[in-house]
Structure formats: structure tokens, C-alpha cells
Scaffold this motif. Sequence first.
Motif, PDB file in Angstrom:
ATOM      1  N   SER A 117      10.537  11.453 -10.476  1.00 33.48           N
ATOM      2  CA  SER A 117       9.358  11.721 -11.301  1.00 33.48           C
ATOM      3  C   SER A 117       8.346  10.578 -11.257  1.00 33.48           C
ATOM      4  N   GLN A 118       8.755   9.441 -10.718  1.00 34.43           N
ATOM      5  CA  GLN A 118       7.838   8.311 -10.599  1.00 34.43           C
ATOM      6  C   GLN A 118       7.110   8.286  -9.257  1.00 34.43           C
ATOM      7  N   THR A 119       7.340   9.296  -8.434  1.00 33.69           N
ATOM      8  CA  THR A 119       6.550   9.459  -7.218  1.00 33.69           C
ATOM      9  C   THR A 119       5.104   9.696  -7.611  1.00 33.69           C
ATOM     10  N   LYS A 141       0.832  -1.211   0.000  1.00 36.07           N
ATOM     11  CA  LYS A 141       0.000   0.000   0.000  1.00 36.07           C
ATOM     12  C   LYS A 141       0.859   1.251   0.000  1.00 36.07           C
ATOM     13  N   PHE A 142       2.015   1.182   0.636  1.00 35.85           N
ATOM     14  CA  PHE A 142       2.929   2.319   0.694  1.00 35.85           C
ATOM     15  C   PHE A 142       4.355   1.809   0.470  1.00 35.85           C
ATOM     16  N   GLN A 143       5.177   2.646  -0.161  1.00 33.88           N
ATOM     17  CA  GLN A 143       6.579   2.281  -0.361  1.00 33.88           C
ATOM     18  C   GLN A 143       7.400   3.544  -0.554  1.00 33.88           C
ATOM     19  N   VAL A 144       8.568   3.568   0.076  1.00 31.36           N
ATOM     20  CA  VAL A 144       9.531   4.634  -0.132  1.00 31.36           C
ATOM     21  C   VAL A 144      10.796   4.011  -0.721  1.00 31.36           C
ATOM     22  N   LEU A 145      11.261   4.575  -1.802  1.00 24.74           N
ATOM     23  CA  LEU A 145      12.460   4.080  -2.473  1.00 24.74           C
ATOM     24  C   LEU A 145      13.481   5.196  -2.621  1.00 24.74           C
ATOM     25  N   ASP A 155      -6.976  -0.515  -4.400  1.00 23.02           N
ATOM     26  CA  ASP A 155      -6.894   0.632  -3.498  1.00 23.02           C
ATOM     27  C   ASP A 155      -5.643   1.462  -3.713  1.00 23.02           C
ATOM     28  N   GLY A 156      -4.745   1.026  -4.562  1.00 26.05           N
ATOM     29  CA  GLY A 156      -3.588   1.840  -4.919  1.00 26.05           C
ATOM     30  C   GLY A 156      -2.343   1.535  -4.110  1.00 26.05           C
ATOM     31  N   THR A 157      -1.207   1.891  -4.707  1.00 27.51           N
ATOM     32  CA  THR A 157       0.086   1.862  -4.027  1.00 27.51           C
ATOM     33  C   THR A 157       0.653   3.268  -4.059  1.00 27.51           C
ATOM     34  N   ARG A 158       0.949   3.811  -2.876  1.00 28.02           N
ATOM     35  CA  ARG A 158       1.495   5.162  -2.779  1.00 28.02           C
ATOM     36  C   ARG A 158       2.998   5.062  -2.715  1.00 28.02           C
ATOM     37  N   LEU A 159       3.657   5.551  -3.754  1.00 26.70           N
ATOM     38  CA  LEU A 159       5.084   5.367  -3.930  1.00 26.70           C
ATOM     39  C   LEU A 159       5.803   6.709  -3.879  1.00 26.70           C
ATOM     40  N   SER A 160       6.823   6.784  -3.037  1.00 25.52           N
ATOM     41  CA  SER A 160       7.657   7.982  -2.946  1.00 25.52           C
ATOM     42  C   SER A 160       9.086   7.616  -3.291  1.00 25.52           C
ATOM     43  N   ILE A 161       9.673   8.405  -4.191  1.00 21.42           N
ATOM     44  CA  ILE A 161      11.059   8.193  -4.610  1.00 21.42           C
ATOM     45  C   ILE A 161      11.895   9.369  -4.108  1.00 21.42           C
ATOM     46  N   LEU A 162      12.868   9.063  -3.272  1.00 18.94           N
ATOM     47  CA  LEU A 162      13.680  10.128  -2.673  1.00 18.94           C
ATOM     48  C   LEU A 162      14.961  10.361  -3.465  1.00 18.94           C
TER      49      LEU A 162
END
Lengths: 114, 114
Positions: free
Chosen positions: B84-86, B9-13, B107-114
Motif C-alpha cells: 500500500s506504500q507503493t 529517483k526510483f526504488q523497488v522494495l 522531482d520525486g521518488t518512485r517507490l514500488s513495494i512487491l
Amino acid sequence: KQEVTQIPAALSVPEGENLVLNCSFTDSAIYNLQWFRQDPGKGLTSLLLIQSSQREQTSGRLNASLDKSSGRSTLYIAASQPGDSATYLCAVRPTQGGSEKLVFGKGTKLTVNP
Amino acid sequence: NAGVTQTPKFQVLKTGQSMTLQCAQDMNHEYMSWYRQDPGMGLRLIHYSVGAGITDQGEVPNGYNVSRSTTEDFPLRLLSAAPSQTSVYFCASSRHPYSNQPQHFGDGTRLSIL
């Protein structure tokens, strides 16, 4: 290129009011038009699908109409409730140039105040 | 009914990392697709599949790979994550392509790219 526009971007109404959400599209060559509801942090829930040969669809307090020739659809919500607060998206499925996909509007954020 | 299930559901990369977003449906749907949702941009199609072993590109495919080895699963791979893929990524399915069947969303996957 098919484009879908939803106006207004946001709408705030008191509980009990009847309301109309608008959707317009630039190319009338569509298989169908679908209205979705999206709650914060959630996915999309399909509300109504209108085939290109149909004029309207109803589900409970919701009624969606389609005027393909003018490129317009409306979603009518009767006797609005606070639980109706959400973002409403419309999407069309084009018959040409990518009929495998849906083209979405940016949505109308609805707030129903108690 | 599970419907369309997305994990995580959530991921930070970190920039440059790779990962796979999972999507599974239990409705025996032939058609599956991936969208990304960005503020002010609406939902845009990344890749889609009309059946096992068949995939094709959507509107914004660069930086993503997909495969469809079974009817049930349609994973999305980020090869080398970029800021840009956040985005919020949604998987959708429907019974047949080019049909008047509604699309069902996860329900989606919320992805943040740092």
C-alpha cells in the motif's frame, strides 16, 4: 474539511487557442491558492500564487484569478503551445485545521495539439 | 540552483524491508514536508517540519517516520514496507510556515513495494 475540485480532468485543444482551467474549493478560509504544473515523471513547478487578499496574478501568458467568496479560481492560458502540455494542479493553504499543509485538487491534464 | 533534491529517483522494495528516502534543500527554508501522490487520490501530506528539531504528522502518517536534525535535510523512513506504500513521494519546502511563499517541490521518488 477543505476539498479542492478541478474540472475538467482532461482537456485537449489545438495550438494557439486560449483556454481556462477551473478550480473550486469548499472553504473560503484560505491563506493563498497556488497553481502548479507537473510534467510526466517530474515534480511540481509553482506557476502562480495568489494571496487571499488578491484577485489575480499574472506571469507571461498565464493569468490566475481568485474569487474567495465563491470558492473559485481560474487559470487562463493565452495562445497555447504544445510545450504547455502537462497536468495543472491547484492547491489551497487553509487557515484552519492544518494550515501547515496544502490541499490539492486532482489536476487537469492538458494536451495542446500542433 | 539545486533547490529540493530527492534521492533515490526510483526504488523497488520487498514487503517488510525498510528504507530511507532522502530530501535536501539548499534554500535555507524552514518549512519542509513530504507528500505522496497516488492515482485518483491527488497529493496527500505525510509529515511536515516547521524547523530543525520539530516535526508533526500530516494526513497519512502511518508507517512512516521523519526527523529534522538540520535545516537542510528531512529524510522519510519506511519502517516495514507494505504494498500500500507503493507511490510517488514528493518532498517540498518553503521559506516559512504559515506564509505566502510558494512551495518548491523535488522531482520525486518512485517507490514500488512487491
